[in-house]
Design a protein around this motif. Structure first.
Motif, mmCIF file in Angstrom:
data_model
loop_
_atom_site.group_PDB
_atom_site.id
_atom_site.type_symbol
_atom_site.label_atom_id
_atom_site.label_comp_id
_atom_site.label_asym_id
_atom_site.label_seq_id
_atom_site.Cartn_x
_atom_site.Cartn_y
_atom_site.Cartn_z
ATOM 1 N N LEU A 126 -38.993 -21.902 33.460
ATOM 2 C CA LEU A 126 -39.871 -21.124 32.588
ATOM 3 C C LEU A 126 -40.155 -19.778 33.231
ATOM 4 C CD1 LEU A 126 -42.679 -23.458 31.244
ATOM 5 C CD2 LEU A 126 -41.413 -21.809 29.906
ATOM 6 N N PHE A 185 -41.254 -19.943 24.456
ATOM 7 C CA PHE A 185 -42.574 -20.556 24.304
ATOM 8 C C PHE A 185 -43.657 -19.489 24.289
ATOM 9 C CE2 PHE A 185 -41.867 -25.021 24.498
ATOM 10 C CZ PHE A 185 -40.718 -25.199 25.247
ATOM 11 N N VAL A 197 -55.851 -21.899 32.944
ATOM 12 C CA VAL A 197 -54.753 -22.763 32.525
ATOM 13 C C VAL A 197 -54.160 -22.217 31.238
ATOM 14 C CG1 VAL A 197 -55.718 -24.819 33.593
ATOM 15 C CG2 VAL A 197 -56.317 -24.262 31.224
ATOM 16 N N GLN A 198 -53.040 -22.822 30.838
ATOM 17 C CA GLN A 198 -52.372 -22.342 29.628
ATOM 18 C C GLN A 198 -52.134 -23.476 28.646
ATOM 19 O OE1 GLN A 198 -49.185 -19.175 30.850
ATOM 20 N NE2 GLN A 198 -49.383 -20.681 32.460
ATOM 21 N N PHE A 199 -52.136 -23.115 27.382
ATOM 22 C CA PHE A 199 -51.838 -24.057 26.314
ATOM 23 C C PHE A 199 -50.598 -23.537 25.596
ATOM 24 C CE2 PHE A 199 -55.665 -26.594 26.582
ATOM 25 C CZ PHE A 199 -56.503 -25.758 27.300
ATOM 26 N N PHE A 200 -49.576 -24.379 25.550
ATOM 27 C CA PHE A 200 -48.288 -23.936 25.043
ATOM 28 C C PHE A 200 -48.053 -24.350 23.595
ATOM 29 C CE2 PHE A 200 -45.936 -22.175 28.610
ATOM 30 C CZ PHE A 200 -46.735 -22.543 29.668
ATOM 31 N N GLY A 201 -47.287 -23.520 22.909
ATOM 32 C CA GLY A 201 -46.807 -23.876 21.587
ATOM 33 C C GLY A 201 -45.618 -24.823 21.709
ATOM 34 N N TYR A 247 -47.951 -29.589 34.867
ATOM 35 C CA TYR A 247 -47.708 -29.804 33.456
ATOM 36 C C TYR A 247 -46.614 -30.862 33.303
ATOM 37 C CZ TYR A 247 -50.000 -25.255 32.647
ATOM 38 O OH TYR A 247 -50.878 -24.203 32.595
ATOM 39 N N GLN A 258 -43.644 -31.881 30.409
ATOM 40 C CA GLN A 258 -42.977 -31.425 29.196
ATOM 41 C C GLN A 258 -42.016 -32.500 28.717
ATOM 42 O OE1 GLN A 258 -40.569 -27.885 29.662
ATOM 43 N NE2 GLN A 258 -40.444 -27.533 27.473
ATOM 44 N N PRO A 300 -44.858 -27.516 27.377
ATOM 45 C CA PRO A 300 -45.545 -28.153 28.497
ATOM 46 C C PRO A 300 -46.997 -28.465 28.143
ATOM 47 C CG PRO A 300 -44.335 -26.210 29.219
ATOM 48 C CD PRO A 300 -44.331 -26.185 27.729
ATOM 49 N N LEU A 356 -50.712 -29.527 29.875
ATOM 50 C CA LEU A 356 -51.445 -29.509 31.135
ATOM 51 C C LEU A 356 -51.895 -30.907 31.540
ATOM 52 C CD1 LEU A 356 -52.871 -27.728 33.339
ATOM 53 C CD2 LEU A 356 -54.912 -27.865 31.884
ATOM 54 N N LEU A 397 -43.703 -29.893 35.773
ATOM 55 C CA LEU A 397 -43.682 -28.499 36.212
ATOM 56 C C LEU A 397 -44.972 -28.172 36.949
ATOM 57 C CD1 LEU A 397 -42.504 -27.080 32.790
ATOM 58 C CD2 LEU A 397 -41.165 -26.895 34.884
#
Lengths: 110, 111
Positions: free
Chosen positions: A43, A90, A98-102, B35, B37, B43, B45, B88
């Motif tokens: 990524l 993404f 933190v991150q929130f992914f599609g 994370y 996935q 991904p 958390l 990840l």
């Protein structure tokens, strides 16, 4: 309700075409991102916007142009698509730590 | 070169076994996230660690942040097929807006 959504889920197109991917988040976060995940699953960050302002612009060909019409939306437009652009893209949003992914957009360039 | 290296890259084990995944760097991070996935998805958390030496547990998963905040590990006890996925690690440095992702560990737990 989906927190971070992307459209389309799949995109198959010919070399040389121009295409766009859209992203929307309903989490109220100020920061949004575009990442590229290659075939080896790495990524890599491409762009980041904070409250509609570009704050991270990694070494990405200028054929890629992000646009943030408001802080809930971050779109990615790609001109003159090349074979090497094939990947999963993404979108993510973040409140800061933190991150929130599609769900990702799988782009295939033929 | 990647800032965060994960090992192993691939891991295939039987249900019930224990495993550890490592995330290493020569750089210091303000925080580190793990994370998971699954195929066709983004991904998700699992945990964030921010203090050197910190240990966090999430059911059968144990996460540790190195004392020097340069590395982290994820230990899974009694792995189950539902644990299968790509793991990840991601680190944030001084600027919390930028995250560096590790190379990923693909775990397959066979029933």
């Amino acid at each position: 309700d989906t927190a971070v959504s992307q459209t389309p889920k799949y995109l198959v197109t010919q070399m040389g075409n121009d295409k766009s991917i859209k992203c929307e988040q309903n989490l109220g976060h100020d920061t949004m991102y575009w990442y590229k995940q290659d075939s080896k699953k790495f990524l890599k960050i491409m762009f980041s916007y904070n409250n509609k302002e570009l704050i991270i612009n990694e070494t990405v060909p200028n054929r890629f142009s992000p646009k943030s019409p408001d802080k809930a939306h971050l779109n990615l437009h790609i001109n003159s698509l090349e074979l090497g652009d094939s990947a999963v893209y993404f979108c993510a949003s973040s409140p800061g730590l933190v991150q929130f992914f599609g769900p990702g957009t799988r782009l295939t360039v033929l | 070169t990647q800032l965060l290296e994960q090992s192993p890259q691939f891991l295939s084990i039987q249900e019930g076994e224990n495993l550890t995944v490592y995330c290493n760097s020569s750089s210091v991070f303000s925080s580190l996230q793990w994370y998971r996935q699954e195929p066709g998805e983004g991904p998700v958390l699992l945990v964030t660690v921010v203090t050197g030496g910190e240990v966090k547990k999430l059911k059968r998963l144990t996460f540790q942040f190195g004392d020097a905040r340069k590395d982290s590990s994820l230990h899974i006890t009694a792995a189950q097929p539902g644990d299968t996925g790509l793991y990840l690690c991601a680190g944030a440095r001084d600027n919390f807006n930028k995250f560096y992702f590790g190379s990923g560990t693909k775990l397959n737990v066979k029933p």
